[in-house]
Motif scaffolding. Structure first.
Motif, mmCIF file in Angstrom:
data_model
loop_
_atom_site.group_PDB
_atom_site.id
_atom_site.type_symbol
_atom_site.label_atom_id
_atom_site.label_comp_id
_atom_site.label_asym_id
_atom_site.label_seq_id
_atom_site.Cartn_x
_atom_site.Cartn_y
_atom_site.Cartn_z
ATOM 1 N N GLY A 158 0.790 -1.226 0.000
ATOM 2 C CA GLY A 158 0.000 0.000 0.000
ATOM 3 C C GLY A 158 0.814 1.264 0.000
ATOM 4 N N ARG A 159 2.117 1.171 -0.221
ATOM 5 C CA ARG A 159 2.962 2.363 -0.288
ATOM 6 C C ARG A 159 2.913 2.941 -1.698
ATOM 7 N NH1 ARG A 159 8.488 -0.397 1.681
ATOM 8 N NH2 ARG A 159 8.057 -1.402 -0.321
ATOM 9 N N ILE A 160 3.105 4.253 -1.803
ATOM 10 C CA ILE A 160 3.171 4.882 -3.117
ATOM 11 C C ILE A 160 4.521 4.558 -3.730
ATOM 12 C CG2 ILE A 160 2.958 7.035 -4.405
ATOM 13 C CD1 ILE A 160 1.520 8.195 -1.935
ATOM 14 N N ILE A 161 4.516 4.163 -4.992
ATOM 15 C CA ILE A 161 5.751 3.762 -5.660
ATOM 16 C C ILE A 161 5.817 4.401 -7.038
ATOM 17 C CG2 ILE A 161 4.632 1.606 -6.423
ATOM 18 C CD1 ILE A 161 7.426 0.296 -6.353
ATOM 19 N N GLY A 162 6.965 4.979 -7.336
ATOM 20 C CA GLY A 162 7.202 5.565 -8.649
ATOM 21 C C GLY A 162 8.435 4.967 -9.286
ATOM 22 N N GLN A 163 8.463 4.974 -10.605
ATOM 23 C CA GLN A 163 9.615 4.445 -11.334
ATOM 24 C C GLN A 163 9.839 5.257 -12.599
ATOM 25 O OE1 GLN A 163 9.777 0.139 -12.060
ATOM 26 N NE2 GLN A 163 10.742 0.528 -14.061
ATOM 27 N N SER A 172 7.369 5.307 -0.950
ATOM 28 C CA SER A 172 7.058 6.041 0.270
ATOM 29 C C SER A 172 7.148 5.136 1.489
ATOM 30 C CB SER A 172 5.647 6.624 0.188
ATOM 31 O OG SER A 172 4.677 5.590 0.299
ATOM 32 N N ASN A 173 7.252 5.766 2.645
ATOM 33 C CA ASN A 173 7.156 5.019 3.897
ATOM 34 C C ASN A 173 5.709 4.897 4.357
ATOM 35 O OD1 ASN A 173 9.989 4.749 4.162
ATOM 36 N ND2 ASN A 173 10.107 6.859 4.900
ATOM 37 N N GLN A 174 4.855 5.752 3.800
ATOM 38 C CA GLN A 174 3.458 5.779 4.204
ATOM 39 C C GLN A 174 2.615 4.873 3.335
ATOM 40 O OE1 GLN A 174 3.358 10.454 4.917
ATOM 41 N NE2 GLN A 174 1.387 9.527 5.364
ATOM 42 N N GLN A 175 1.567 4.332 3.923
ATOM 43 C CA GLN A 175 0.601 3.486 3.242
ATOM 44 C C GLN A 175 -0.662 4.298 2.977
ATOM 45 O OE1 GLN A 175 -0.390 -0.551 4.986
ATOM 46 N NE2 GLN A 175 -2.268 0.521 5.463
ATOM 47 N N VAL A 176 -1.208 4.176 1.781
ATOM 48 C CA VAL A 176 -2.479 4.843 1.505
ATOM 49 C C VAL A 176 -3.604 4.039 2.161
ATOM 50 C CG1 VAL A 176 -1.624 5.783 -0.665
ATOM 51 C CG2 VAL A 176 -2.890 3.634 -0.677
ATOM 52 N N LEU A 206 3.781 11.978 -8.478
ATOM 53 C CA LEU A 206 5.220 11.768 -8.620
ATOM 54 C C LEU A 206 5.778 12.933 -9.419
ATOM 55 C CD1 LEU A 206 7.930 10.166 -8.665
ATOM 56 C CD2 LEU A 206 7.041 8.959 -10.685
ATOM 57 N N ASN A 207 6.658 13.703 -8.825
ATOM 58 C CA ASN A 207 7.368 14.802 -9.483
ATOM 59 C C ASN A 207 8.767 14.349 -9.847
ATOM 60 O OD1 ASN A 207 6.049 17.158 -10.071
ATOM 61 N ND2 ASN A 207 6.623 18.235 -8.186
ATOM 62 N N ILE A 208 9.173 14.545 -11.098
ATOM 63 C CA ILE A 208 10.519 14.196 -11.543
ATOM 64 C C ILE A 208 11.158 15.424 -12.170
ATOM 65 C CG2 ILE A 208 11.908 12.654 -12.978
ATOM 66 C CD1 ILE A 208 9.469 10.769 -13.075
ATOM 67 N N ASN A 209 12.339 15.802 -11.687
ATOM 68 C CA ASN A 209 13.117 16.893 -12.270
ATOM 69 C C ASN A 209 14.512 16.366 -12.539
ATOM 70 O OD1 ASN A 209 14.722 19.167 -12.779
ATOM 71 N ND2 ASN A 209 13.402 20.490 -11.519
ATOM 72 N N SER A 210 14.758 15.990 -13.792
ATOM 73 C CA SER A 210 16.052 15.384 -14.107
ATOM 74 C C SER A 210 17.158 16.422 -14.214
ATOM 75 C CB SER A 210 15.948 14.600 -15.418
ATOM 76 O OG SER A 210 15.728 15.470 -16.498
ATOM 77 N N ALA A 233 13.431 13.576 -7.279
ATOM 78 C CA ALA A 233 12.090 13.022 -7.485
ATOM 79 C C ALA A 233 11.377 13.043 -6.138
ATOM 80 C CB ALA A 233 12.156 11.610 -8.036
ATOM 81 N N SER A 234 10.086 13.336 -6.172
ATOM 82 C CA SER A 234 9.318 13.434 -4.928
ATOM 83 C C SER A 234 7.975 12.763 -5.093
ATOM 84 C CB SER A 234 9.110 14.901 -4.527
ATOM 85 O OG SER A 234 10.337 15.541 -4.264
ATOM 86 N N LEU A 235 7.510 12.164 -4.002
ATOM 87 C CA LEU A 235 6.173 11.590 -3.933
ATOM 88 C C LEU A 235 5.287 12.451 -3.047
ATOM 89 C CD1 LEU A 235 7.006 7.790 -3.444
ATOM 90 C CD2 LEU A 235 6.233 8.900 -5.557
ATOM 91 N N TYR A 236 3.999 12.508 -3.400
ATOM 92 C CA TYR A 236 3.029 13.316 -2.666
ATOM 93 C C TYR A 236 1.802 12.466 -2.354
ATOM 94 C CZ TYR A 236 5.714 17.372 -4.294
ATOM 95 O OH TYR A 236 6.716 18.278 -4.546
ATOM 96 N N LEU A 237 1.268 12.701 -1.167
ATOM 97 C CA LEU A 237 0.021 12.063 -0.760
ATOM 98 C C LEU A 237 -0.916 13.138 -0.237
ATOM 99 C CD1 LEU A 237 -1.793 9.620 -0.082
ATOM 100 C CD2 LEU A 237 -0.570 9.418 2.098
ATOM 101 N N ASN A 238 -2.052 13.276 -0.897
ATOM 102 C CA ASN A 238 -3.084 14.232 -0.497
ATOM 103 C C ASN A 238 -2.520 15.636 -0.306
ATOM 104 O OD1 ASN A 238 -5.002 12.209 -0.584
ATOM 105 N ND2 ASN A 238 -4.757 11.697 1.575
ATOM 106 N N GLY A 239 -1.712 16.062 -1.296
ATOM 107 C CA GLY A 239 -1.199 17.421 -1.326
ATOM 108 C C GLY A 239 0.072 17.662 -0.551
ATOM 109 N N SER A 240 0.563 16.664 0.207
ATOM 110 C CA SER A 240 1.765 16.841 1.020
ATOM 111 C C SER A 240 2.906 15.983 0.478
ATOM 112 C CB SER A 240 1.483 16.442 2.471
ATOM 113 O OG SER A 240 0.494 17.267 3.039
ATOM 114 N N LYS A 241 4.095 16.585 0.457
ATOM 115 C CA LYS A 241 5.279 15.846 0.035
ATOM 116 C C LYS A 241 5.658 14.864 1.134
ATOM 117 C CE LYS A 241 8.522 18.200 -1.971
ATOM 118 N NZ LYS A 241 9.678 19.106 -2.171
#
Length: 845
Positions: free
Chosen positions: A152-157, A169-173, A183-187, A192-200
């Protein structure tokens, strides 16, 4: 790896998509793509059909699954796409230029369960990514994906240069709630950042470089791009709902992501399975037995009565009708007949239960319920503990296992399925195992509780061990059950291989179970029901519910979308060293109208002696004199025009019960074996009570014996008749009750409009005769139609009367329909006054 510091102003955050940094270390800059809006947008607002349209390019996407299987629910605005683990996701190809520097993937997800990680085939490092968006080429790994993993963690690739970047993420939805993930990616900055309900919630740095894409890669909405299967089922799809998925041609600012989240007004999604629509053409799905709303269930466990409700749990894979990634399913009932399916209470999480939460038991101590379960990881099994407070919908796991693993001092083949019981003032736990120090055999490890909170246990050796050359109990025991009936106790195991529920009577001395006999008895006359779960009901009757497996192929399970069913609740008593099983009295509430027959003669030349009786949900109550017949019983699920029928009978010659399914179906992938087992009945009448529910047959004989089976006829095979061979038999009394209701209701709460059962005043009670039943609420003339039932649920006296406001009393003289005086004991009157159901307990002394 290099790290960079971003220095920005508020205005720059809002109005600019560029970041400023030390240009001496910059890679070549690729110009931004087009505008600063969504490059792709999926709104999922189609009402029906197997396609959806991407809003920016108008590309059509196909929804995976059989024709007509696509499902939508009400979304955040308009509709949302419902996915079901092994089908329901969408695929397509888009003709756009993907950004090489900065990108954001965002969307809403409401998981009904977390996706599968295959216990044996997947490494823990190979996280499942049940994606709301993925265009990853599974061979080159070019592309990007965002979803949730098996915990249930958020995962990006995504891929930069030759490196595949994964951020988790360490958090579970939460389950069954809408969550906005991004998922924000700035190469350019290597972040890279993950967000849950508006919070990084998570940021990762990496070596900068261009994002790599495969412009020809398939886009998946609701599934990982990789192919992963078990038993022909895709395992890496999402189970839940998806809405408002976007691919942006920039990395969004924190403020923009928060604004995207705040755009929506949230309410809980309706993730109930649409039973009527999904199973409209399923003539094998039971209607009054407890059955999962969808996907996989098997072993029942943890039956308990607490807070005025019955709870039962089961092994569940919510992602499809196959055995993998096991959760604890949860059902609640006020009567053990009609059940409400609740959100699962336990599921795999990082640690000792990371690949499965397997079977166990539940007890109530001082009003607090405790769950004991088998937690499985890649290395070993351990025993876990969880507790809950009213209304017992959510449970809290103990952080560490209460038993860390199988004893190492005795050679064994794993252990699982704890069962906890009290003996005098002490609490014990037995755990099933296969012993390997010498002859391979089943066994039970024994533990004793050292603390009031059940968190500390000490190993006590083995409680009992098998001797397969003598007792035929196989080489592994699972799902053990212990119960003290008073003068004697019962110890039951489910033996492997050739699963079978077997039990011994005896006594427990605090360290060993002392068997009365070396060879166990079968719980079922014909072996089919397995892993019964037990608890005393509200009135103290020991009640059991087990699993009745389908025994169909994986292809059939995939076709029907569900697997396995539970038995009706049964009352167990111990009589002369044998477990006597009868349907629980609450099952009587299922009865509707009936067809009644008396003194029907039948033989092998007879046909249609029940005058065209038919049905798919019914109960038969019959007393049959075998007469001169050598085989006597019933033809069920019959359609002789296509040569389909299932025979259930007793063979007087071989002294055995038989279920002949050899002509039960013209369909493939369903069981057609003949089942039989020796059992010598006493001479005289045979009293049958048979429940048929689509593909389920449960049989009770002489208020003592029980067995269950499954049969899968083609549609329209629903005739009911009597069966005899070798002579003539007589059905002295036979009733066929139509049954409606019961089963599983996949709803958020019970129907508040359900009427209460009336309970007339009974006096004198207890008494030896002349009982009066007074209905104080009678306001007009009402017709009473009822039966007096004995404790085993067999009708002994029919009661009919017309009531009025001046004459609101029904009388019973204590005499049965056969003219005999009812024996001492507990009886029940049950029936209708007008159109309202009533019942009352009667005690004859």
């Amino acid at each position: 790896m290099k790290k960079y510091i971003l220095v920005v102003t508020t205005a720059a955050l809002i109005f600019s998509c560029k970041s400023k940094r030390d240009t001496t270390t910059d890679p070549p800059v690729t110009p931004p793509v087009n505008s600063t809006s969504e490059l792709l947008l999926f709104k999922f607002n189609e009402s029906t059909g197997q396609t959806l349209s991407e809003s920016k390019t108008n590309t059509s996407f196909s929804i995976n699954g059989p024709s007509g299987s696509a499902e939508r629910i009400n979304g955040l605005e308009g509709k949302a796409l419902r996915t079901n683990g092994y089908y329901g996701w969408a695929t397509g190809k888009v003709n756009v230029t993907f950004p090489s520097n900065k990108v954001c993937i965002s969307g809403w997800v409401a998981p009904a369960a977390f996706p599968v990680q295959r216990k044996d085939l997947d490494q823990l490092s190979d996280n499942t990514n049940a994606s709301i968006f993925s265009n990853v080429n599974p061979y080159s790994n070019s592309g990007a994906a965002l979803g949730i993993d098996q915990w249930g963690r958020i995962i990006g690739q995504f891929k930069v240069g030759t490196e595949v970047i994964q951020i988790v993420s360490n958090q579970q939805v939460p389950l069954k709630k809408w969550s906005f993930i991004a998922l924000n990616i700035n190469s350019l900055s290597g972040t890279a950042s993950l967000y849950l309900n508006g919070s990084k919630i998570k940021t990762l740095t990496y070596a900068f470089g261009n994002l790599l894409w495969d412009k020809n890669a398939t886009v998946y909405i609701g599934k990982e791009s990789k192919t992963k299967t078990v038993a022909g089922f895709d395992t890496n799809g999402l189970t839940g709902a998806i809405d408002q998925v976007a691919l942006w041609n920039k990395d969004l600012t924190d403020t923009e992501i928060l604004n995207e989240y705040n755009k929506m007004t949230l309410s809980d999604p309706d993730l109930r399975i649409p039973l009527a629509e999904r199973y409209a053409n399923d003539n094998h799905r039971p209607k009054y037995h407890l059955v999962p709303s969808a996907a996989w269930t098997n072993e029942s466990h943890g039956l308990m009565y607490v807070g005025g409700k019955y709870h039962i749990f089961s092994q569940r894979n919510y992602n499809g009708p196959y055995l993998e990634h096991i959760n604890w399913g949860h059902y609640v009932s006020s009567d053990m007949v009609s059940w409400e399916e609740k959100t699962q209470v336990l599921w795999p999480q990082p640690g000792f239960d990371e690949v499965g939460v397997w079977s166990g038991h539940a007890v109530v101590k001082n009003g607090t319920p405790y769950i004991f379960y088998t937690g499985v990881n890649k290395a070993r099994a351990a025993i876990g503990l969880a507790t809950s407070n009213a209304p017992y919908d959510s449970w809290t796991k103990n952080g560490n296992p209460i038993i860390a693993g199988v004893p190492t001092t005795i050679a064994n083949a794993d252990f699982r399925d704890p069962f906890v019981f009290q003996n005098n003032l002490d609490w014990y736990m037995m755990v099933g195992t296969g012993l390997r120090n010498g002859t391979a055999r089943g066994g039970l490890f024994l533990y004793k509780s050292l603390s009031d909170d059940f968190k500390q246990w000490t190993q006590q050796g083995t409680m009992m061990e098998g001797n397969p050359t003598v007792d035929g109990t196989g080489d592994f025991w699972e799902m053990p059950v212990y119960y003290n009936f008073g003068s004697k106790s019962v110890l039951l195991v489910n033996k492997l291989p050739e699963a079978n529920a077997l039990y011994w009577t005896g006594t427990f001395d605090g360290s060993k179970f002392i068997k009365d006999n070396p060879v166990p008895q079968k719980l079922e006359v014909i072996n089919h029901l397995l892993s019964p779960s037990i608890c005393p009901d509200a009135n103290g009757k020991l009640t059991a519910i087990g699993i009745i497996p389908d025994h169909v192929s994986s292809e059939k399970n995939k076709q029907q979308g569900w697997a396995h069913v539970f038995s009706l609740p049964r009352v167990w008593t111990l009589v002369n060293g044998k477990i006597v099983q009868v349907p629980h009295p609450n099952v009587l509430s299922l009865r509707g109208t009936s067809k009644n027959f008396t003194n029907v003669s039948f033989n092998q030349s007879s046909s249609n002696v029940l005058n065209g009786a038919s049905g798919t949900q019914y109960e038969i109550v019959a007393t049959i004199d075998p007469g001169t017949a050598t085989k006597v019983g019933f033809s069920l699920m019959s359609n002789l025009s296509i040569n389909e029928q299932t025979l259930v009978y007793y063979d007087m010659t071989t002294k055995s019960f038989v279920v002949d399914r050899s002509k039960s179906s013209i369909l493939n992938d369903v069981p057609k074996s003949i089942q039989s087992s020796n059992y010598e009945l006493p001479a005289g009448d045979i009293r049958w009570r048979i429940f048929v529910d689509a593909s389920v047959i449960e049989v009770f004989v002489n208020e003592e014996l029980a067995f269950a089976t499954r049969s899968f006829p083609s549609e329209g095979s629903n005739q009911i008749d009597l069966y005899a061979q070798g002579g003539t038999a007589v059905a002295k009394d036979l009733k066929i009750y139509n049954i409606q209701g019961g089963g599983t209701v996949s709803v958020a709460k019970f129907d508040d409009a359900k009427e209460d059962i009336l309970h007339p005043v009974v006096y004198p009670n207890p008494s030896s005769s002349d009982f009066n039943f007074k209905f104080n609420t009678v306001q007009k003339d009402l017709y009473v139609a009822a039966y007096i039932f004995d404790i085993n649920g067999f009708p002994i006296r029919k009661i009919e009367k017309l009531l009025s406001s001046e004459n609101d009393i029904v009388k019973w003289d204590g005499i049965t329909d056969n003219g005999m005086k009812a024996r001492e004991g507990v009886y029940l009157i049950k029936g209708f006054v007008g159109n309202k159901l009533f019942d009352a307990k009667i005690i004859i002394n």
